[in-house]
Scaffold this motif. Structure first.
Motif, PDB file in Angstrom:
ATOM      1  N   ALA A 160     -31.051 -17.185 -25.209  1.00 23.22           N
ATOM      2  CA  ALA A 160     -32.117 -17.910 -25.903  1.00 23.22           C
ATOM      3  C   ALA A 160     -31.570 -19.253 -26.365  1.00 23.22           C
ATOM      4  O   ALA A 160     -30.353 -19.439 -26.421  1.00 23.22           O
ATOM      5  CB  ALA A 160     -32.578 -17.090 -27.102  1.00 23.22           C
ATOM      6  N   ASP A 206     -35.387 -14.568 -25.872  1.00 24.35           N
ATOM      7  CA  ASP A 206     -36.349 -14.910 -26.927  1.00 24.35           C
ATOM      8  C   ASP A 206     -37.786 -14.751 -26.438  1.00 24.35           C
ATOM      9  O   ASP A 206     -38.669 -14.330 -27.184  1.00 24.35           O
ATOM     10  CB  ASP A 206     -36.100 -16.314 -27.498  1.00 24.35           C
ATOM     11  CG  ASP A 206     -35.922 -17.364 -26.424  1.00 24.35           C
ATOM     12  OD1 ASP A 206     -35.897 -17.002 -25.238  1.00 24.35           O
ATOM     13  OD2 ASP A 206     -35.800 -18.548 -26.780  1.00 24.35           O
ATOM     14  N   GLN A 207     -38.016 -15.043 -25.163  1.00 26.79           N
ATOM     15  CA  GLN A 207     -39.361 -14.851 -24.608  1.00 26.79           C
ATOM     16  C   GLN A 207     -39.721 -13.364 -24.604  1.00 26.79           C
ATOM     17  O   GLN A 207     -40.840 -12.969 -24.917  1.00 26.79           O
ATOM     18  CB  GLN A 207     -39.420 -15.414 -23.183  1.00 26.79           C
ATOM     19  CG  GLN A 207     -40.833 -15.401 -22.575  1.00 26.79           C
ATOM     20  CD  GLN A 207     -41.843 -16.141 -23.441  1.00 26.79           C
ATOM     21  OE1 GLN A 207     -41.542 -17.228 -23.948  1.00 26.79           O
ATOM     22  NE2 GLN A 207     -42.997 -15.546 -23.673  1.00 26.79           N
ATOM     23  N   THR A 211     -30.517 -15.547 -36.848  1.00 31.63           N
ATOM     24  CA  THR A 211     -31.205 -15.439 -35.563  1.00 31.63           C
ATOM     25  C   THR A 211     -30.182 -15.146 -34.462  1.00 31.63           C
ATOM     26  O   THR A 211     -30.367 -14.234 -33.639  1.00 31.63           O
ATOM     27  CB  THR A 211     -31.932 -16.765 -35.234  1.00 31.63           C
ATOM     28  OG1 THR A 211     -32.717 -17.137 -36.349  1.00 31.63           O
ATOM     29  CG2 THR A 211     -32.798 -16.629 -34.001  1.00 31.63           C
ATOM     30  N   LEU A 242     -36.463 -12.635 -36.958  1.00 28.59           N
ATOM     31  CA  LEU A 242     -36.987 -12.688 -35.590  1.00 28.59           C
ATOM     32  C   LEU A 242     -38.519 -12.711 -35.576  1.00 28.59           C
ATOM     33  O   LEU A 242     -39.134 -13.423 -34.774  1.00 28.59           O
ATOM     34  CB  LEU A 242     -36.479 -11.490 -34.774  1.00 28.59           C
ATOM     35  CG  LEU A 242     -34.971 -11.468 -34.480  1.00 28.59           C
ATOM     36  CD1 LEU A 242     -34.639 -10.322 -33.528  1.00 28.59           C
ATOM     37  CD2 LEU A 242     -34.483 -12.782 -33.892  1.00 28.59           C
ATOM     38  N   ASN A 275     -35.867 -15.453 -20.638  1.00 23.41           N
ATOM     39  CA  ASN A 275     -34.879 -15.462 -21.712  1.00 23.41           C
ATOM     40  C   ASN A 275     -35.155 -14.331 -22.693  1.00 23.41           C
ATOM     41  O   ASN A 275     -36.277 -13.840 -22.792  1.00 23.41           O
ATOM     42  CB  ASN A 275     -34.932 -16.784 -22.483  1.00 23.41           C
ATOM     43  CG  ASN A 275     -34.483 -17.931 -21.603  1.00 23.41           C
ATOM     44  OD1 ASN A 275     -33.808 -17.708 -20.599  1.00 23.41           O
ATOM     45  ND2 ASN A 275     -34.878 -19.123 -21.974  1.00 23.41           N
ATOM     46  N   ARG A 322     -40.515 -12.270 -28.081  1.00 24.56           N
ATOM     47  CA  ARG A 322     -41.850 -12.777 -28.418  1.00 24.56           C
ATOM     48  C   ARG A 322     -42.936 -11.883 -27.795  1.00 24.56           C
ATOM     49  O   ARG A 322     -43.858 -11.429 -28.468  1.00 24.56           O
ATOM     50  CB  ARG A 322     -41.966 -14.215 -27.892  1.00 24.56           C
ATOM     51  CG  ARG A 322     -43.169 -14.969 -28.369  1.00 24.56           C
ATOM     52  CD  ARG A 322     -43.094 -16.427 -27.940  1.00 24.56           C
ATOM     53  NE  ARG A 322     -42.311 -17.231 -28.852  1.00 24.56           N
ATOM     54  CZ  ARG A 322     -41.246 -17.958 -28.524  1.00 24.56           C
ATOM     55  NH1 ARG A 322     -40.818 -17.994 -27.290  1.00 24.56           N
ATOM     56  NH2 ARG A 322     -40.607 -18.662 -29.440  1.00 24.56           N
ATOM     57  N   LEU A 355     -30.064 -11.624 -32.273  1.00 23.07           N
ATOM     58  CA  LEU A 355     -30.203 -11.547 -30.821  1.00 23.07           C
ATOM     59  C   LEU A 355     -28.965 -10.890 -30.200  1.00 23.07           C
ATOM     60  O   LEU A 355     -29.072 -10.080 -29.276  1.00 23.07           O
ATOM     61  CB  LEU A 355     -30.414 -12.947 -30.234  1.00 23.07           C
ATOM     62  CG  LEU A 355     -31.752 -13.609 -30.601  1.00 23.07           C
ATOM     63  CD1 LEU A 355     -31.787 -15.057 -30.124  1.00 23.07           C
ATOM     64  CD2 LEU A 355     -32.933 -12.840 -30.021  1.00 23.07           C
ATOM     65  N   ARG A 375     -39.545 -16.224 -36.548  1.00 24.65           N
ATOM     66  CA  ARG A 375     -39.245 -17.231 -35.525  1.00 24.65           C
ATOM     67  C   ARG A 375     -40.083 -17.012 -34.266  1.00 24.65           C
ATOM     68  O   ARG A 375     -40.610 -17.964 -33.711  1.00 24.65           O
ATOM     69  CB  ARG A 375     -37.747 -17.168 -35.147  1.00 24.65           C
ATOM     70  CG  ARG A 375     -36.811 -17.669 -36.198  1.00 24.65           C
ATOM     71  CD  ARG A 375     -36.821 -19.203 -36.332  1.00 24.65           C
ATOM     72  NE  ARG A 375     -36.098 -19.878 -35.250  1.00 24.65           N
ATOM     73  CZ  ARG A 375     -36.669 -20.733 -34.404  1.00 24.65           C
ATOM     74  NH1 ARG A 375     -37.946 -21.017 -34.492  1.00 24.65           N
ATOM     75  NH2 ARG A 375     -35.973 -21.311 -33.448  1.00 24.65           N
ATOM     76  N   TYR A 376     -40.195 -15.774 -33.816  1.00 20.05           N
ATOM     77  CA  TYR A 376     -40.781 -15.538 -32.497  1.00 20.05           C
ATOM     78  C   TYR A 376     -42.204 -14.984 -32.513  1.00 20.05           C
ATOM     79  O   TYR A 376     -42.910 -15.090 -31.527  1.00 20.05           O
ATOM     80  CB  TYR A 376     -39.876 -14.617 -31.678  1.00 20.05           C
ATOM     81  CG  TYR A 376     -38.521 -15.241 -31.449  1.00 20.05           C
ATOM     82  CD1 TYR A 376     -38.417 -16.509 -30.886  1.00 20.05           C
ATOM     83  CD2 TYR A 376     -37.354 -14.600 -31.824  1.00 20.05           C
ATOM     84  CE1 TYR A 376     -37.184 -17.109 -30.692  1.00 20.05           C
ATOM     85  CE2 TYR A 376     -36.122 -15.179 -31.633  1.00 20.05           C
ATOM     86  CZ  TYR A 376     -36.044 -16.448 -31.066  1.00 20.05           C
ATOM     87  OH  TYR A 376     -34.827 -17.037 -30.886  1.00 20.05           O
TER      88      TYR A 376
END
Lengths: 400, 188
Positions: B171, A4-5, B151, B123, A2, A8, B155, B126-127
């Motif tokens: 996400a 978001d991964q 957010t 971001l 994803n 990160r 994204l 959050r991440y």
């Protein structure tokens, strides 16, 4: 995967790449805060601006079309010799020295070394030689009696020698490799700083041959070779280097630009010789053909320029310029403000000595100069006299 | 600040500045010098209130986040950053690793640097810091809805800036409908 991964992972990867902050951050913060408060109080009291020291670690904005913004300039234009840390970007004035005379009439260096905890320069008369490693945490030191039989690794935060590296042959000079992992130590049979009786000359006509410093007495050197030592383990090897007839009494070895060779000056052509770590003579690296001991700054970090000498005809004070050379051809590529280029801060900035505007008694001060800009930012106060005079001090730079 | 407090402050900076600098650089879009400036300013503020701060790290972090999204920061000129260039066809990859993961991280990094400070801060919180939406809202002084919508939009903006990300799945934040239309900064 994803998005978001991926965000990160990307953020963590980027965070992991960040080096640790330069030492002394807390002290820089406290200093800036103190100065800001001083400034606020002074303004409230209608004090003159001149009373307010302008030493602050603040971003320096430039006005050129290229972005040459340099973070963290710490200048003390009111201090000579400096008391508080002078720095620009990642380069700091790590130490400086003045000359004193010892009991034998030999000149000895009196060092002031930066204490990274307080951000001030602390005088010491313990050492004959001091080399500061990148990072400003460690200095390699030699005691006053030369040649020394051990090299001290001084913890600059405590001022204590953390470790001694014993050497079988006496050394009288020590320098760090550019990455700080190795030392080159020059070995001598006797103290190269003792005054030496010149064989032939009687300048003052008192019937006796004159005393002189070793530097101008070719053929009398007791230099024998050099050690390359690993700083972490203290292990290393010694290499013999012959050829004393071409040397001054003190003629130290130093690492070259990339730290893979060592080199030292000679009295006669080719004036400089390079050696591998086994002491074998090797050719001059192509990009150092036009480097010279006269031009201390050497190659820029990106290898594009070699710092050159003073540009003739620019002596009128406030106008002095130095040459920047193509390191392969020696051809002048451009010029930059400053009378003597001392060290590269980054690919666009250098620290230099510059003449001060007083025509009658020209003096020097440390300045920050920028390629492509005529602006000069004073970093230190004005020295009392030129090189060699009392009141003059010699800077030693290191990455912070 | 007395001598004891100064020593205490030095200990804090020595032990925590490395972690704080990482966050500051990320908040600055990977600009190391801007990150150092951000951290130094935050520490100067913290030093001024050292006696009254109970949790120094939380306090400094809050200054970092808020300073970064404040309008004052936006007045500083933006620098061009050099970021590594990904290979062509970043989604096509032949190693055993996740297909094209390294290249995509580079693409993401370049895109993160082009977000607004506020988008990037959300971001990072959050991440990178792995904070729940409620904590992010508290730190930035806004509503949970604003955090959620920022957010979501951040994204979406990343996908706009980096079309290579099209193949990636949505996400969690993108799967939730955003009902909050609080204004967010828009950089031309």
């Amino acid at each position: 995967m994803n998005i978001d991964q991926l965000v990160r992972d990307s953020l963590r990867e980027q965070a992991a790449e960040q080096p640790t902050p330069a030492p002394g951050l807390a002290d820089r913060v406290l200093t800036v805060r103190r100065r800001r408060r001083t400034r606020a109080l002074a303004a409230a009291a209608a004090a003159t601006a001149a009373m307010v020291t302008i030493a602050m670690a603040v971003p320096l904005m430039n006005t050129g079309k290229d972005d040459t913004r340099l973070a963290h300039v710490s200048a003390h234009p009111e201090q000579t010799p400096p008391r508080d840390m002078i720095a620009a970007g990642d380069l700091a004035l790590a130490a400086y020295y003045t000359w004193e005379t010892d009991a034998h009439g030999a000149p000895v260096r009196a060092y002031r070394i930066l204490d990274p905890k307080t951000g001030t320069y602390v005088k010491t008369s313990k050492w004959s030689r001091v080399a500061v490693a990148p990072g400003l945490r460690t200095a390699a030191v030699l005691e006053r009696n030369l040649p020394a039989r051990r090299i001290g690794l001084l913890d600059l935060r405590t001022g204590e020698v953390e470790r001694w590296i014993p050497v079988d042959r006496g050394v009288a000079s020590v320098e760090f490799s550019p990455d700080g992992s190795k030392l080159v130590a020059t070995t001598y049979g006797r103290n190269p700083d003792l005054r030496y009786k010149k064989a032939k000359y009687d300048y003052d006509g008192d019937g006796e041959k004159d005393w002189t410093l070793g530097l101008d007495a070719p053929g009398q050197s007791s230099r024998t070779g050099f050690y390359i030592l690993d700083v972490a383990s203290g292990e290393g090897s010694w290499s013999e280097v012959a050829g004393a007839d071409q040397l001054g009494v003190r003629q130290d070895f130093a690492f070259n630009h990339d730290g893979k060779l060592v080199q030292s000056g000679l009295f006669s052509a080719p004036y400089r010789q390079y050696y591998d770590f086994a002491g074998q003579q090797v050719a001059v690296p192509a990009n150092e053909a036009y480097a010279s001991w006269r031009n201390e700054s050497g190659l820029s970090p990106d290898g594009k320029f070699a710092g050159g000498g003073f540009l003739r005809g620019t002596r009128p004070v406030g106008q002095s310029r130095s040459k920047l050379l193509d390191p392969y051809t020696g051809k002048q590529v451009t010029t930059v403000r400053g009378a003597e280029l001392l060290a590269w801060v980054d690919n666009k900035h250098l620290i230099a000595w510059d003449f001060t505007p007083d025509v009658k008694s020209p003096s020097l001060r440390l300045v920050l100069v920028t390629i492509g800009s005529d602006e000069v930012a004073p970093l230190s106060g004005i020295t009392k006299g030129l090189d060699g005079a009392a009141g003059h001090w010699t800077p030693i730079f290191a990455e912070r | 600040m007395d001598a004891e407090a100064q020593e205490n402050f030095r200990d804090f900076v020595e032990s925590r500045s490395s972690a704080l600098l990482k966050t500051a650089v990320l908040l600055s879009g990977g600009d190391r010098h801007a990150g150092e400036d951000l951290l130094q300013n935050a520490l100067i503020k913290a030093a001024g209130r050292w006696h009254r701060i109970e949790e120094p790290e939380a306090y400094v972090r809050q200054i970092l986040y808020r300073q970064q999204v404040s309008r004052w920061r936006l007045k500083w000129p933006r620098r061009e950053l050099s970021v590594p260039e990904p290979r062509e066809n970043p989604t096509r990859h032949t190693t055993d690793d996740e297909p094209g993961a390294a290249d995509l991280r580079i693409v993401i990094r370049a895109a993160l640097a082009r977000l607004t400070a506020r988008q990037r801060t959300v971001l990072v919180l959050r991440y990178f810091e792995d904070l729940p939406e409620a904590d992010v809202a508290h730190l930035l002084g806004c509503s949970i809805g604003t955090v959620r919508s920022t957010t979501h939009r951040s994204l979406a903006r990343l996908r706009e800036l980096a079309p290579e990300l099209a193949a990636l799945g949505p996400a969690d934040a993108e799967q939730q409908p955003s009902h909050d239309y609080s204004p967010v900064e828009v950089r031309p």
